[in-house]
Design a protein around this motif. Structure first.
Motif, PDB file in Angstrom:
ATOM      1  N   UNK A 365      -0.910 -47.106  18.759  1.00 33.24           N
ATOM      2  CA  UNK A 365      -1.200 -45.834  18.107  1.00 33.24           C
ATOM      3  C   UNK A 365      -1.077 -45.957  16.592  1.00 33.24           C
ATOM      4  N   UNK A 366      -0.042 -46.677  16.135  1.00 37.39           N
ATOM      5  CA  UNK A 366       0.116 -46.900  14.692  1.00 37.39           C
ATOM      6  C   UNK A 366      -1.065 -47.685  14.137  1.00 37.39           C
ATOM      7  N   UNK A 372      -8.029 -45.902  10.918  1.00 34.80           N
ATOM      8  CA  UNK A 372      -9.005 -44.854  10.589  1.00 34.80           C
ATOM      9  C   UNK A 372      -8.658 -44.120   9.295  1.00 34.80           C
ATOM     10  N   UNK A 373      -7.386 -44.187   8.841  1.00 35.11           N
ATOM     11  CA  UNK A 373      -7.015 -43.466   7.631  1.00 35.11           C
ATOM     12  C   UNK A 373      -6.746 -44.373   6.428  1.00 35.11           C
ATOM     13  N   UNK A 374      -6.362 -45.611   6.658  1.00 34.99           N
ATOM     14  CA  UNK A 374      -6.002 -46.482   5.546  1.00 34.99           C
ATOM     15  C   UNK A 374      -6.949 -47.674   5.402  1.00 34.99           C
ATOM     16  N   UNK A 375      -7.070 -48.464   6.468  1.00 36.26           N
ATOM     17  CA  UNK A 375      -7.818 -49.715   6.380  1.00 36.26           C
ATOM     18  C   UNK A 375      -9.313 -49.471   6.181  1.00 36.26           C
ATOM     19  N   UNK A 376      -9.887 -48.653   7.050  1.00 35.75           N
ATOM     20  CA  UNK A 376     -11.335 -48.429   6.999  1.00 35.75           C
ATOM     21  C   UNK A 376     -11.699 -47.189   6.200  1.00 35.75           C
ATOM     22  N   UNK A 377     -10.728 -46.297   6.003  1.00 34.00           N
ATOM     23  CA  UNK A 377     -10.968 -45.028   5.321  1.00 34.00           C
ATOM     24  C   UNK A 377     -12.062 -44.230   6.016  1.00 34.00           C
ATOM     25  N   UNK A 382      -7.827 -34.055   3.718  1.00 33.42           N
ATOM     26  CA  UNK A 382      -7.669 -33.282   2.484  1.00 33.42           C
ATOM     27  C   UNK A 382      -6.206 -33.183   2.083  1.00 33.42           C
ATOM     28  N   UNK A 383      -5.996 -32.986   0.791  1.00 32.41           N
ATOM     29  CA  UNK A 383      -4.640 -32.786   0.290  1.00 32.41           C
ATOM     30  C   UNK A 383      -4.233 -31.348   0.582  1.00 32.41           C
ATOM     31  N   UNK A 470     -17.482 -46.441  14.977  1.00 30.13           N
ATOM     32  CA  UNK A 470     -16.754 -46.866  16.160  1.00 30.13           C
ATOM     33  C   UNK A 470     -15.587 -47.769  15.786  1.00 30.13           C
ATOM     34  N   UNK A 471     -14.444 -47.506  16.427  1.00 26.19           N
ATOM     35  CA  UNK A 471     -13.284 -48.393  16.370  1.00 26.19           C
ATOM     36  C   UNK A 471     -13.044 -48.878  17.794  1.00 26.19           C
ATOM     37  N   UNK A 472     -13.039 -50.185  17.999  1.00 23.78           N
ATOM     38  CA  UNK A 472     -12.947 -50.727  19.351  1.00 23.78           C
ATOM     39  C   UNK A 472     -11.783 -51.696  19.476  1.00 23.78           C
ATOM     40  N   UNK A 473     -11.399 -51.960  20.701  1.00 27.01           N
ATOM     41  CA  UNK A 473     -10.320 -52.906  20.981  1.00 27.01           C
ATOM     42  C   UNK A 473     -10.865 -54.322  21.066  1.00 27.01           C
ATOM     43  N   UNK A 474     -10.085 -55.310  20.663  1.00 28.11           N
ATOM     44  CA  UNK A 474     -10.552 -56.696  20.758  1.00 28.11           C
ATOM     45  C   UNK A 474     -10.709 -57.116  22.209  1.00 28.11           C
TER      46      UNK A 474
END
Length: 560
Positions: A365-366, A372-377, A382-383, A470-474
């Motif tokens: 989960x981490x 989705x929020x840091x690596x790939x943006x 919003x602030x 898309x974000x997928x599992x290896x």
């Protein structure tokens, strides 16, 4: 939001956004669409699609051609019609003219040799004779009935989960195109209601009571008919010398656990021998299409089929073969209209956990959140501590920020629960629905042999393929199929098998993939001796190592 349970969906209740897209695309493309070779091919396929699971009476020795007995419900495949028009409005990848021509020629060939044809009946009689006399696996020409070698077959048999199956079917179809064979599928009860018939006015189903139906995946069948056993028992030079003392039926064992003799299938010399074998039965859970690009006997033809974009092999073949049945398509459009259509961006999260002992849910989960929020943006929240600026959307409605819909596809429900809770809090702070989190179902574990499980899996695959990111599992074939159908290069979560937890946390959460193509995870350990042939990982223009599987190969447009 709670887990969405499947319920009957009316096909006519499409979201206005989809309807508008279809109507606009139709008006803009009406002239071109009416004369396009691809559209004519698709119109012909969709206008007379058969029932999903026709009943076919097996031809018998000495009898006439196979008798076609269709169920009372003959319908047009809704997804085949709608998907082609919808995709034409946004898909940037188009099949080459040569590939379109080969698909058109294949459909004519399939119809001439399908289970309703006299050619199929004659070849079936020869198979029955071989089955009754296993010792006659390799026979002399005078001992065989004169069977048309122009109608040669490759029969696909199911292994492992739906993702593996769709990958191996598409690879089998590419092999059929390259070798002028007819693809038939031995679907079990868990697959017959998933897809529409792909070929115009014909069927790809193996007859229900065909001579080896249901037995092709048994150890006894492999022991009797496998190509590997034949090559093991005879010197290759001797076999080549004795041809046309030819097998009537051989099994191709191309699963992850095949041996070195089975892998001889990938040698060009073996392909010369297989040309004279009327029936090939495939057992594979792999996407073995990439290896064909390393074989001199196929490379020129493949370069004509895919001259510019090698990363669209599965994309084009998968879209051509796999049109969801009306029942499945109703579930897909119903969910999409209700939960995904109104968002500005749709993010698909495909999360597969192979071992909870090594990779707890909290760790994965981490990884997902960091990705989705840091690596790939992918999502920029919003602030919520400052006042946001209100802007007008293209529809005229006031809007403060981009809305995102996250589709979570996972066997484990914890991922949806935690993400939904987290983003619900963000939405409350923002005073608007910035991020919505949705799921169709969670099964907790993979269920092989279940029609209901496979139907839910196919719904998830197609909904993922309709996402913008898309974000997928290896190593997940489920994810391979989703991003391949979408034609997207995914963000891939980092490997989940690193033992030291601190190390895992410090690793980048995810990396952008190098290709839209699926990975061939297990392949032959030798390469042809052609001096122009260079090994994967080196300067081969279209092949490189998979980023998520140490020993895998995949197609790329460039070296990365």
């Amino acid at each position: 939001m709670e887990s969405i349970q499947f319920s009957p969906c009316k096909m006519e209740s499409l979201n206005p956004r989809i309807v508008a897209t279809v109507m606009t695309a139709s008006l803009l493309l009406i002239i071109a669409y009416s004369i396009s070779p691809y559209s004519l091919l698709l119109q012909r396929r969709s206008s007379s699609s058969r029932s999903i699971n026709p009943t076919i009476q097996q031809p018998v020795a000495g009898g006439g051609g196979g008798e076609e007995v269709l169920s009372s419900e003959q319908y047009s495949c809704v997804s085949m019609q709608q998907l082609q028009i919808i995709r034409s409005s946004y898909s940037s990848s188009k099949p080459s003219p040569f590939l379109l021509s080969r698909l058109k020629d294949y459909e004519h060939h399939h119809k001439r040799c399908d289970p309703f044809s006299e050619s199929f009946n004659r070849s079936s009689r020869e198979l029955i004779r071989v089955q009754n006399s296993p010792d006659s696996l390799v026979t002399k020409p005078e001992e065989k009935e004169d069977v048309e070698l122009d109608c040669r077959y490759i029969v696909w048999t199911p292994v492992n989960g739906l993702g593996n199956r769709m990958l191996s079917i598409s690879s089998s179809f590419l092999y059929a195109l390259l070798t002028n064979r007819v693809l038939l599928v031995d679907f079990g009860p868990d697959m017959v209601d998933l897809f529409c018939e792909p070929f115009h006015n014909s069927t790809w189903f193996l007859p229900r009571d065909f001579t080896f139906k249901g037995r092709a995946n048994t150890p006894e069948f492999r022991e009797t008919y496998s190509l590997g056993k034949l090559l093991r028992s005879e010197e290759e030079e001797q076999l080549e010398k004795e041809m046309p003392y030819v097998a009537s039926l051989l099994q191709l064992f191309l699963s992850y656990d095949n041996d070195d003799y089975d892998k001889l299938f990938y040698k060009s010399e073996t392909q010369q021998l297989l040309k004279k074998v009327p029936w090939l039965v495939l057992r594979s859970d792999q996407y073995f299409a990439p290896y064909f690009f390393l074989m001199p006997c196929f490379r020129a033809e493949l370069d004509r089929m895919f001259p510019d974009d090698k990363e669209t092999v599965f994309h084009h073949l998968g879209r051509y073969l796999f049109s969801p049945s009306n029942q499945v398509w109703g579930h897909i459009t119903g969910f999409y209209d209700a939960y995904l259509a109104k968002a500005d961006r749709r993010i698909g999260l495909q999360i597969r956990v192979f071992s909870l002992d090594k990779t707890p849910v909290s760790l994965i989960l981490s990884q997902v959140i960091n990705c989705i929020q840091e690596e790939s943006r992918i999502i920029i929240l919003p602030n919520t501590t400052t006042t946001t600026t209100t802007t007008a959307s293209s529809s005229g409605r006031n809007r403060t920020t981009t809305t995102n819909a996250i589709l979570v596809a996972s066997l484990l429900g914890q991922f949806y629960t935690e993400l939904n809770k987290m983003y619900k809090e963000w939405n409350e702070k923002a005073g608007a629905t910035v991020v919505g989190v949705y799921r169709t179902n969670h099964e907790e574990m993979q269920v092989l042999g279940s029609s209901s499980h496979n139907m839910k899996a196919l719904v998830d695959i197609y909904l993922l393929s309709m996402c913008d990111v898309l974000v997928t599992s290896p190593r997940s074939t489920f994810g391979y199929v989703a991003h391949g159908l979408a034609g997207l290069t995914p963000w891939i979560l980092q490997s989940q098998d690193i033992e030291d937890e601190e190390q895992r946390v410090k690793e980048p959460a995810c990396r952008r993939g190098v290709s839209k193509e699926p990975c061939l995870q297990f392949h032959a350990n030798y390469y042809d001796t052609n001096p122009d042939h260079r090994e994967p990982g080196g300067p081969v223009p279209v092949i490189m190592d998979c980023e998520d599987f140490q020993y895998g190969l995949k197609l790329v447009n460039r070296q990365v």
